[in-house]
Motif scaffolding. Sequence first.
Motif, mmCIF file in Angstrom:
data_model
loop_
_atom_site.group_PDB
_atom_site.id
_atom_site.type_symbol
_atom_site.label_atom_id
_atom_site.label_comp_id
_atom_site.label_asym_id
_atom_site.label_seq_id
_atom_site.Cartn_x
_atom_site.Cartn_y
_atom_site.Cartn_z
ATOM 1 N N THR A 575 0.842 -1.187 0.000
ATOM 2 C CA THR A 575 0.000 0.000 0.000
ATOM 3 C C THR A 575 0.883 1.244 0.000
ATOM 4 N N LYS A 577 1.034 5.609 -0.542
ATOM 5 C CA LYS A 577 0.216 6.793 -0.301
ATOM 6 C C LYS A 577 0.676 7.944 -1.174
ATOM 7 N N SER A 584 -5.633 13.001 0.593
ATOM 8 C CA SER A 584 -4.762 11.838 0.749
ATOM 9 C C SER A 584 -5.288 10.697 -0.092
ATOM 10 N N TYR A 585 -4.376 9.979 -0.755
ATOM 11 C CA TYR A 585 -4.757 8.860 -1.611
ATOM 12 C C TYR A 585 -3.995 7.623 -1.183
ATOM 13 N N ARG A 586 -4.629 6.457 -1.371
ATOM 14 C CA ARG A 586 -3.967 5.177 -1.122
ATOM 15 C C ARG A 586 -4.277 4.247 -2.274
ATOM 16 N N THR A 588 -3.052 0.024 -3.817
ATOM 17 C CA THR A 588 -2.202 -1.152 -3.722
ATOM 18 C C THR A 588 -1.371 -1.252 -4.993
ATOM 19 N N SER A 684 -7.093 -2.327 0.293
ATOM 20 C CA SER A 684 -6.809 -0.936 0.656
ATOM 21 C C SER A 684 -7.885 -0.426 1.578
ATOM 22 N N SER A 687 -8.278 6.296 4.352
ATOM 23 C CA SER A 687 -7.691 6.971 5.512
ATOM 24 C C SER A 687 -7.806 8.457 5.327
#
Length: 832
Positions: A575, A577, A584-586, A588, A684, A687
């Motif tokens: 993961t 970021k 904010s992005y996340r 895989t 994922s 967050s």
Amino acid sequence: LNRRNLASLPDAGSSVEEVEFNWDEYLEDTGATAAPHGSFKHVDTSLQNGFAPGMKLEVAVKSDQNTYWVATIITTCGQLLLLRYDGYGEDRKADFWCDIMTADLHPIGWCEQNKKILKVPEGIKDKIPDQEEFLQRVLKGACSAPANLLEGLHRGKNPLDLIAPGSRLELQNIRDSLEAWIVNVVENVGGRLKLRYEGLEDSDKFDQWLFYLDPFLHQVGWAAQHGYSLQPPLAIRSLKSEADWQEILKKVKVEEEESSVPTDLFKDKPVIGVHSFSEGMKLEAVDPMAPFVISPATVLKVYNEKYFMIQIDDLRPDSTTSQSYICHVNSAGIFPVQWSLKNGLHLSPPPGYPGQDFDWADYLKQCGAEAAPQSCFPLLTSDHGFKENMKLEAVNPVDPEEVCIATVTKLKDSYLWLQLEGSKKPVPDCIVSVESMNIFPVGWCETNGYQLRPPRKAIVNKQKKIAVVQPEKQILSSRTVHDGLKNQELNSSDSVVINGKYCCPKIYFNHRCFSGPYLNKGRIAELPQSVGPGNCVLVLKEVLTLLINAAYKPSRVLRELQLDEEAAWHGHGETLKAKYKGKSYRATVEVVRTADRVADFCRKTCIKLECCPNLFGPQMVLDKCSENCSVLTKTKYTHYYGKRKNKRIGRPPGGHSNLEVAMKKPNKRRKRRKHFFVHKKKRSSTSVDNTPAGSPQGSGGEEEDDQDESELSHSLAQDRDKRKRKLRTFSFSDDENKPPSPKDIKMEVAEKLQLDSNPLEWSVADVVRFLKSTDCAPLARIFLDQEIDGQALLLLTLPTVQECMDLKLGPAIKLCHHIERVKLAFYQQFAN
């Protein structure tokens, strides 16, 4: 292609062996790095085209070809100049491009000399009520563009190319600076000149090699202007009678105009300042003829405020050879007394000195001399970019014909100790200044077609070492690997085994490679030179994180890198970021686990990001990238990286994404767009980052305005639709100006254009119409405003477009992509 160098075997009866030398392989095998190009200022200077922003010239006014007006150079690109008429101030709308070879351009004062009319252009007539007063004001202290580069045979040429074989210069005598003699240029190798004294046409015994910016080298006529005598040096004076030398001088004066070199070439020479040395002062010095040791020396003679003579001390009573030479205040290799001691260096006692333990205090007392004060010497700096073990190319001081591979073995202030490899006769480490004009960057010889002496022994690929770390060692980072190896040294080609698994070798960031539309070139340049070695997953995760943070829009790069969920999964999901514009992005991302897959992983990741496949990976790349991508922008090494793929690689099928976004302050507008994101995996998790995100200041890669990431998902569908089209034809919704168009130009998805009219004959309107048929239609207005016709279009390159049209890298690349297609079609259909 690598040039092949010939090296003779040492045995007298042996045949000649052909040895192929490759800098890339050599650096990899030795585990060394190349000295940075920016550290060789004389080489950078030699690549300039003679024009500079801020210079002024007189240009024909397009609306009235019989009148001229003063214009200022905004920027340069090869033989193209971007100009702005004086009076427009900071208004860029009227900027226009000119080709030096074809445009009506002249130096300041040309109109007055040739009875031509200087007249304010219509667009700024209201801003300049008093033309004469305005011209006096803007031309006061102005620098005119060089006349020799605007007119005559030298027009549009690189200034360095004007120093052709047969050109004449004047060279100061290194044994007596108040004398000079004429020299002929025998050869010009990238500004490094092979010089032969006038009158010795048939003999090369006294030939010298000097870089054209050497402070002792001048244009013909310099000696007479500065009160120096013009006569041959003592070493050759006896070869001819005085009458013969005078006859040679007369001949030179007759031929002076046709063999002279333009004075402007020497404008970048170092300025010689005023020194404060006195006769009899003692100092430490390096003999430029044998720069291998530091010795005590004496100021033997002071000629004037600029020049003085140094003599290397020799106490032997029967000594007949005195090593003396001319210096100036900025001469390399002169140091204050005790400099060697303070820097932990050996000072070689004068020949005939009793004992080996030299003591300056006793020596000064014995000689009844004083030490030259510190104030006599220039300040030394360590801010130069060189480091120990770096590689470069350097002239062999014993045989100046040779340029050898050199390794930095020691650094002290502004001085390098260089070990030369491959010289015909082995020499000790040479002491050179970091500003020496006898050192060059890696690849300089190959670029200029000169033979580089290869190493005496071919470098054989070393057996890869494998260091085993005990199973109980837990790997937390690439740093832990070093700890676990118990100080064993690893080269870039070495692998490490931890718990039975191969670990990642070093991953190099090759800063000079083409960075593509997503990655910010400036931020890429700030990345570390390498990451690792270490655990594959951890090293690659660190590399990808650095790339994401180096993007114009980190969230977009994260989208490109995200795991394709519908494809086979062969690696390890990590993961990653990204932060951008307060969000904010996340996502895989799949990374490989074993060293044997690292190189392929890096290459494929580069292709996903549409950058040079060698931008990062386990292979260190120098200036000559195997992909011929962009290197050394603003120099003659610049190449356009033209290997972009027609297909966008690495996007999830159907526009699906596992990219998750957490919005800092959700609102209705954001919620309406939220349905564009498709979340298919639970690996994922969303967050929220409550701290302000460190987002980039510019919008970057592809648009002028900030485009929301959700809108990019929507654009994936448009990309698919475009790929389905077999042909594209021109269609226009904006009939502004209704320009006549090139007839029925067709474009295939394979990016091949079929032109029905020669682009050299296109008008500005034709160019605008062509652009409106592409995905660069919004840029058509710039071409209309700057009146770029077909001829100008074919001259445009990526550096020109990016730097001179104020375009971000992404749009610039898109535009150049279409320009290259037009060029290719032109060559295929009309060039013959």
